[in-house]
Structure formats: structure tokens, C-alpha cells
Design an enzyme around this catalytic site. Structure first.
Site, PDB file in Angstrom:
ATOM      1  N   THR A   1      58.408  31.396  33.318  1.00  0.00           N
ATOM      2  CA  THR A   1      58.380  30.009  32.845  1.00  0.00           C
ATOM      3  C   THR A   1      58.547  30.012  31.333  1.00  0.00           C
ATOM      4  OG1 THR A   1      57.102  27.955  32.754  1.00  0.00           O
ATOM      5  CG2 THR A   1      55.850  29.996  32.725  1.00  0.00           C
TER       6      THR A   1
ATOM      7  N   HIS B   1      43.525  39.270  38.857  1.00  0.00           N
ATOM      8  CA  HIS B   1      42.757  40.476  38.535  1.00  0.00           C
ATOM      9  C   HIS B   1      42.248  41.168  39.798  1.00  0.00           C
ATOM     10  CE1 HIS B   1      41.125  43.219  35.797  1.00  0.00           C
ATOM     11  NE2 HIS B   1      40.528  42.403  34.936  1.00  0.00           N
TER      12      HIS B   1
END
Length: 554
Positions: A473, A525
């Protein structure tokens, strides 16, 4: 005195555009702030407006030419009058006559249902955005009659047969599943396309426009072809006639710049009812915005003699206070975006790490080879292909970034389908470029250009935007310096690019000014450790600061 027309700022990381279309020709008068030329960059199309009123004196950059920020596009002679009136680009009545609309038909056959078509592999429901036809209207085979909105795209439903739309089962704003019945068409003879019914083609006025209103208060004869009908099938309504009689009839007012036409269409306005303040009554974008902010009161009813009846005296103030807020229904696409973004925040253990890139080397390489590249491949060499190739190499070096979580399993993707955000009239969309590891720079640029065009034309399909393994993006085209992008689930990571900004940095003990870009990697994560995320960004940095590295992986 001549005033130059220059290429405006295109975004901090965009330095070049292509002249897409001149909206004015030399010798034509232009009003201040009127759109005169359209530019196209890698991701957006924008208009350049006249800084002064006058006459377009000359064009320096022709359609198809590449121009940089600050380059001269043409010039305007201030206050000059053209030697002869410019020929109108189109004769509105003639244009209307060329439009095709189904001829009147007699419904004689067995009714045919209009079902909701297949919407995509994982899409089972859509919202009826609008009906282009009303019950009783004639339709031609394959004519668009209804518009559906899904989570990601808007698509049209075409008539399976020619005939008459005899019923509507799903009204606008209703949710429908695949295969559900939208309405019914009764086939009939004469369903082939025929010239449209322009307002001037019928000797008798429509039911919605009183016959007595074909003359003005002074008794002058009106030309009905000058009246734009906003009713079903282009019929002239009372409001259309009132707006016409109030004087918003200048041909210039109906020559709508693209930005104005877009606002008119998006808000379903009748341009005759918007007061124009431009040259010769032409509509400007500001006029439309002012009309939306302070809409005029409803027109007074027209009596049988053609005159408007006097308003009833009331104790209300002469002008109502402006609205403090407006409300509109959230589109299905926006609701889905909201749900998915919140789902990503609630599901993933999301973290963002940052780095910065010295863009000098890649900018020099692009400048050196862009002309030969475009001459050979027919597409411009942009930064997108460099980043796509750098991402592929980084994904190959750090496979967990190209993976996803599926229940208790980790699925490692062995393909490199990269989603790249493009700006469209419906908002920012993320079409996917397939197999970037197997594509050349030219193929990546060509694929992105094709997808961007489909987005601007509203033709992106579900297949164009599903199945990506990683997303890029670029907020830099809008001036963003730094951001923390949200994951595009079920992908495990997303790369955010930002504007290129000259900053002082230390190189070999010396302070130098270099074009720098911050990059951000948001990642899950649960799947990706900090060491892997940092390694991924370092690989991107190394590839962009030394573009020759990209050739070694090809």
C-alpha cells in the site's frame, strides 16, 4: 498577457504524469478554475484547472506526452476574446438522438425471471444498489437494468431477453443471495434497440410535464430539446421545467467538466437545478458542492395555465438555517472494509517495524532507462515494478512473511501474487498481480496499468482482487510521511510505502541530502518474529538502494 499552465504537484512520491486529454482547444474561452486538461499518473487521474480567465492560446504538451511536475502544458491569454466563437463539441439534441434505448414493445411471451448471478468464489450475498429501469419500461436484451454491490465490487445485471420489466422483487438497498429473483421481464416483439426518445421527439409532452408549460410567461415558444429530463426514461418532470424556466438553460451550463459531471451523477442531481457561477453560467465543482450544502426549496407547483402558483405566506424565516450534519447509509463495501479491518485488529497480534530507503539509485536507474523502456515495451517504468521485484526477493528469503495461519496450521504460499492499491471512483481497491516472480518489469507495469484502468472504469471483478499472498500500500501518493498499515487478512504482513522526501543524512562521515522514503511492515507476530520482520525490510532496502541485486534473482 499570457499565463502558463504548469503541471501541479502530483504527490510527494510521484514526479511524472501523462497528458490524458485536453478538455479545451486553442482559441476556446476558459473560465477561472475551469478544468482544461486531464493528467494521468500511475494511480490516479486528475484535472488541471485554469488559474485565470481568458482564451487557451497554445498547447505545448500533446495528449500522450509524459510531463514532469512544473513542466509547461500550454498558455492562456488573459482577458482575450477568441476571434470566432468556438464550434460546440457536441450538439446536445443530436447526441440524444444517437443514444439507444429499447423501443416500445408489447409484452406477449412467458415471463422470464432475472436471477442474481454468481458473484465470486467466496461471495454469496449482494445489495441491490439501484435499478436503472422501472416497472413498465421496455428493455433490450443484454441491457443493464440493475446494479448490485458486493463486499468489493459493483456489478451490473443485464436483461436476459428483450421485453418489458413487469415486476421488481428486490428493491434498492435490499440484500439478495446468489440465485435470488430480482424481478421479471415479459418478452415481446420489437425489443431491438431503437433511437432514444428525446424530449423533443414526442409531439405531446409527457404525463409528468404539463402541456401548458410549452410556452413561457411571455408567450415565446420553447424548444423542448433544450430541457434535460430527470424522470424515468428521460421524461421531463415539473422540476425540470421549472428549472428551465428559471433560466438555467445556457448551453455552457450543460457542458460539464468531468469533476462536475461526476458529482452530478454521484448525487443524482439535475444539472438544470444547480445555479452556475462560471463563465456564461457554466457549472463549477464549487457550484455543485454549494447546491448539496444548501439545496434550494422545492419548486412551486405549476398551474394549468403554465404559471407557477404563488407561495403560501407563512411565519417561517425566509431562509432556513444550514444543516449541521448530514446522514447517508453506509455502503456494503464500506461496511465490509470496516468489518475486515476490525477483524484483523481483533485476530492478529499486529506489530509494525520501520526502516528507510535512500531512493537515489533507483531514481537514477529509472531516469536513465525510462525512455528506452517505454519505447521497447509500450509502458512507463515506474517504482512499482522495482518494489514488486524487491518484495518477491524478500519473500523468498523470509518465507514466513509469505505464509498464513489456517486453524492450527501454518500454510506457506509457494506463489507470489502481490496486491497493489489503486485509486478508483469507488475508493481505494487492491487488485492482485499474479506470479510476480515470473513476470518481467514490463509485465508488472503493464498488469498494474490494466488493473488501474479497469478500476477507473468500474470493471474490476472479484477474481482481480482475491487470492493475494502479500499486499503493498502506497500512502506516499497522497503525501503520507509515515503510517502503520492494517493487515489484509488472512495475509500475515503488509508493506507500507510513503512519500519520497529530501532529508540530510550522514554518508561516510559527511552530511548529504538524499531522497529518502520511510517503509513500514505491519505483521502478525503470531507467525512472524521480530528478527524475520526486520530482515524482510532490510532485504527491501538493499534491493532498492542497489537495483542490480534484482537482476540476480531474475
Amino acid at each position: 498577457m499570457a499565463t502558463e499552465i504548469v503541471v501541479p504537484a502530483l504527490g510527494e512520491s510521484v514526479t511524472e504524469a501523462t497528458v490524458a486529454k485536453w478538455l479545451k482547444q486553442p482559441g476556446e474561452a476558459v473560465a477561472m478554475d475551469e478544468a482544461i486538461v486531464e493528467l494521468e499518473t500511475d494511480k490516479v487521474t486528475l484535472e488541471v484547472n485554469a488559474s485565470v480567465a481568458g482564451v487557451l492560446e497554445g498547447i505545448v504538451a500533446n495528449e500522450g506526452d509524459d510531463v514532469e511536475v512544473g513542466a509547461v502544458l500550454g498558455s492562456i491569454a488573459e482577458g482575450a476574446a477568441s476571434s470566432a466563437p468556438a464550434a460546440p463539441k457536441e450538439d446536445p439534441p443530436a447526441k440524444a438522438a444517437e443514444t439507444t434505448e429499447p423501443a416500445a414493445v408489447e409484452a406477449t411471451g412467458d415471463p422470464v425471471e432475472i436471477p442474481v448471478p454468481t458473484l465470486g468464489e467466496s461471495v454469496t450475498e449482494a445489495t441491490v444498489a439501484q435499478w436503472m429501469k422501472s416497472v413498465g419500461d421496455a428493455v433490450a436484451q443484454d441491457e443493464a437494468i440493475c446494479e448490485l454491490e458486493t463486499d468489493k465490487v459493483t456489478l451490473e445485471v443485464n436483461a436476459p431477453v428483450a421485453g418489458v420489466l413487469t415486476s421488481i422483487a428486490a428493491e434498492a438497498d435490499s440484500d439478495v443471495g446468489v440465485g435470488a429473483i430480482l424481478g421479471v421481464i415479459t418478452p415481446g416483439s420489437g425489443g431491438a434497440a431503437a433511437p432514444a426518445k428525446a424530449a423533443s421527439s414526442s409531439p405531446a409532452p409527457s404525463k409528468e410535464a404539463p402541456q401548458a408549460a410549452t410556452t413561457t410567461a411571455a408567450g415565446d415558444s420553447l424548444d423542448p430539446s433544450q430541457i434535460s429530463g430527470s424522470g424515468a426514461g428521460g421524461k421531463v418532470t415539473t422540476a425540470d421545467l421549472v428549472a428551465f424556466l428559471e433560466g438555467n438553460t445556457s448551453p455552457a451550463a450543460m457542458t460539464l467538466p468531468p469533476a462536475v459531471a461526476k458529482l452530478i451523477a454521484e448525487n443524482n442531481l439535475n444539472p438544470h437545478q444547480v445555479k452556475g457561477t462560471g463563465k456564461d453560467g457554466a457549472l463549477t465543482k464549487g457550484d455543485v458542492l454549494e447546491h448539496l450544502k444548501n439545496p434550494p426549496s422545492a419548486p412551486a407547483p405549476i398551474t394549468s395555465t403554465g404559471a407557477t402558483s404563488a407561495p403560501v405566506a407563512t411565519n417561517a424565516p425566509s431562509s432556513a438555517a444550514p444543516e449541521r450534519e448530514t446522514r447517508e447509509k453506509m455502503s456494503k463495501m464500506r461496511k465490509t472494509i470496516s468489518r475486515r479491518l476490525k477483524e484483523a485488529q481483533n485476530t492478529a497480534a499486529m506489530l509494525t517495524t520501520f526502516n528507510e530507503i535512500d531512493m537515489s539509485a533507483v531514481m537514477d536507474a529509472r531516469k536513465q532507462y525510462k525512455e528506452a523502456f517505454e519505447k521497447k515495451h509500450g509502458v512507463r517504468l515506474g517504482f512499482n515494478s522495482f518494489f514488486a521485484k524487491a518484495v518477491v526477493q524478500a519473500l523468498q528469503d523470509v518465507p514466513s512473511v509469505n505464509a498464513r495461519i489456517d486453524g492450527d496450521d501454518i500454510v506457506y504460499n509457494q506463489f507470489f501474487d502481490i496486491g497493489m492499491a489503486v485509486s478508483t471512483p469507488s475508493g481505494l481497491m487492491v487488485p492482485v498481480i499474479r506470479d510476480c516472480d515470473k513476470k518481467s518489469f514490463a509485465e508488472i507495469e503493464g498488469s498494474l496499468g490494466d488493473l488501474a484502468k479497469k478500476g477507473r472504469d468500474g470493471k474490476l471483478g472479484m477474481d482481480d482482487m482475491t487470492g493475494g499472498s502479500f499486499t503493498i500500500t502506497n500512502g506516499g501518493v497522497f503525501g503520507s510521511l509515515l503510517s502503520t498499515p492494517i493487515l489484509n487478512m488472512p495475509q500475515a504482513a503488509i508493506l507500507g510505502l510513503h512519500k519520497i522526501e529530501e532529508r540530510p543524512i550522514a554518508v561516510n562521515g559527511q552530511v548529504v541530502v538524499r531522497p529518502m522514503m520511510y517503509t513500514a511492515l505491519s505483521y502478525d507476530h503470531r507467525l512472524i518474529d521480530g528478527r524475520e520482520a526486520v530482515t524482510f525490510l532490510v532485504r527491501i532496502k538493499e534491493c532498492m538502494e542497489d537495483p542490480q541485486r534484482l537482476l540476480l534473482s531474475m
